[in-house]
Scaffold this active site. Structure first.
Site, PDB file in Angstrom:
ATOM      1  CD  GLU A  96      -1.933   1.202   3.158  1.00  0.00           C
ATOM      2  OE1 GLU A  96      -3.414   1.781   3.105  1.00  0.00           O
ATOM      3  OE2 GLU A  96      -1.609   0.867   3.782  1.00  0.00           O
ATOM      4  CG  ASN A 108      -4.934   3.880   0.392  1.00  0.00           C
ATOM      5  OD1 ASN A 108      -4.058   3.440  -0.486  1.00  0.00           O
ATOM      6  ND2 ASN A 108      -4.782   3.583   1.629  1.00  0.00           N
ATOM      7  CE  LYS A 144      -7.208   1.147   4.216  1.00  0.00           C
ATOM      8  NZ  LYS A 144      -5.803   1.592   4.633  1.00  0.00           N
ATOM      9  CD  GLU A 168      -5.392   4.786   5.865  1.00  0.00           C
ATOM     10  OE1 GLU A 168      -6.012   4.406   4.657  1.00  0.00           O
ATOM     11  OE2 GLU A 168      -5.044   3.836   6.532  1.00  0.00           O
ATOM     12  CB  CYS A 223      -4.157  -1.430   4.723  1.00  0.00           C
ATOM     13  SG  CYS A 223      -3.468  -1.105   6.487  1.00  0.00           S
ATOM     14  CG  ASN A 233       2.093   1.397   4.384  1.00  0.00           C
ATOM     15  OD1 ASN A 233       3.263   2.175   4.277  1.00  0.00           O
ATOM     16  ND2 ASN A 233       1.845   0.945   3.168  1.00  0.00           N
TER      17      ASN A 233
END
Length: 323
Positions: free
Chosen positions: A47, A107, A124, A143, A173, A198
């Site tokens: 990611e 993302n 994501k 995020e 993730c 991550n």
């Protein structure tokens, strides 16, 4: 006829805030060269593989974060990855921060063919963390500030890879922790799930009081369960090591449809792990225990899509028991 695919997880060590994309891309190209020497046909990068994990840094004006995003792929800086794919005849997965032409931020991950064409894009869905600066946290996880919830669903395509067609899908993730995400992929007969992450060694939502070994165990548990319950392979690739003073726990893995770990990274740096996948292994679960057509009962699952937060159950009473 056996359908076989050699999979590689290309774990990256830390990318510091001061490092440019050229350094990260150079490292990834070297890992693709190594993957070629080891016979890999698909390489999965983490990611947000092109930069440090920038959501740990707060910007009042989000425009000041624009330099972390990609507006097009390939770009001049990422072109060497696409060239390496063509040179080595390798398909690859790349996670990155995407800014669209109309200003949306996601993302994102893409799956790129050995010819350098983008075959699949995923954004994501399950964004962790918070939107505003939290003064109590030692490390921010912003995020929700820097990304919108993905709007592409959980797509699966039948992609031409290594002379055969493979049902491929992606998660990013935190998605791995949500069984609904795996199930939507499983309902499309996914054979290979590519996943980059991550993940900090400390859970700041719990103010750092979650045991380190459980952070890794929970990560592996979700991936192994997802593979077993949906009869698929997964390549889960991490960013690892101490990045800008903050540790990411690594432990990249490749998992088979029985939920077994076939290969695992053991370092905190750039590391390539490889495993050969017999795609026929997906058939066992799909035709027996997890034969969805025979055994699923969607009429009983309405609460899953009708409800977001949890609700307490009704209080027991003799009258209710008699109903």
């Amino acid at each position: 006829m056996t359908r076989s695919l050699v999979l590689a997880a290309a774990q990256l060590g830390p990318i510091q805030k001061a490092e440019g994309r050229d350094a990260a891309v150079g490292r990834m190209v070297r890992l693709m060269e190594k993957a070629h020497r080891m016979g890999a046909q698909v390489v999965v990068f983490p990611e947000l593989a092109l930069t440090t994990f920038f959501p740990r840094w707060y910007e009042e004006d989000i425009a000041q974060a624009d330099h972390w995003y990609e507006s097009a792929l390939p770009s001049n800086e990422t072109a060497p990855l696409f060239e390496a794919a063509r040179k080595y005849d390798i398909a690859f997965h790349l996670g990155y921060a995407e800014k669209t032409a109309d200003g949306h931020r996601y993302n994102t991950a893409v799956f790129v063919s050995p010819g350098g064409e983008i075959m699949l894009k995923y954004r994501k869905v399950h964004l962790p963390g918070h939107k505003d600066y939290d003064p109590i946290r030692k490390v921010q996880h912003l995020e929700k500030r820097y990304f919108e919830v993905g709007n592409l669903g959980f797509p699966v395509i039948r992609a031409p890879v290594a002379g055969q067609e493979v049902n491929v899908g992606m998660l990013i993730c935190n998605d791995r922790r949500w069984p609904e995400a795996w199930r939507v992929l499983g309902l499309q007969q996914v054979e290979l799930v590519m996943l980059g992450y991550n993940t900090p060694s400390l859970n700041m939502d719990n103010r750092g009081f979650e045991a380190h070994h459980l952070r890794v165990a929970h990560s592996h548990l979700t991936i192994q369960a997802g593979c077993y319950q949906n009869a698929c392979f997964a390549v889960a690739t991490a960013k690892a090591g101490t990045e800008d003073g903050h540790e990411l726990f690594g432990h990249s893995i490749i998992v088979n449809p029985q939920g077994e770990i076939m290969a695992q990274a053991t370092s905190w740096g750039d590391e390539l792990i490889v495993a050969e996948a017999d795609l026929g292994m997906c058939d066992l679960g799909r035709t027996t225990i997890f034969n969805f057509e025979k055994h699923r009962r969607p009429e009983a699952y309405g609460r899953i899509t009708a409800q977001v937060g949890s609700e307490p159950p009704a209080v027991w009473s003799p009258a209710r028991a008699a109903e």
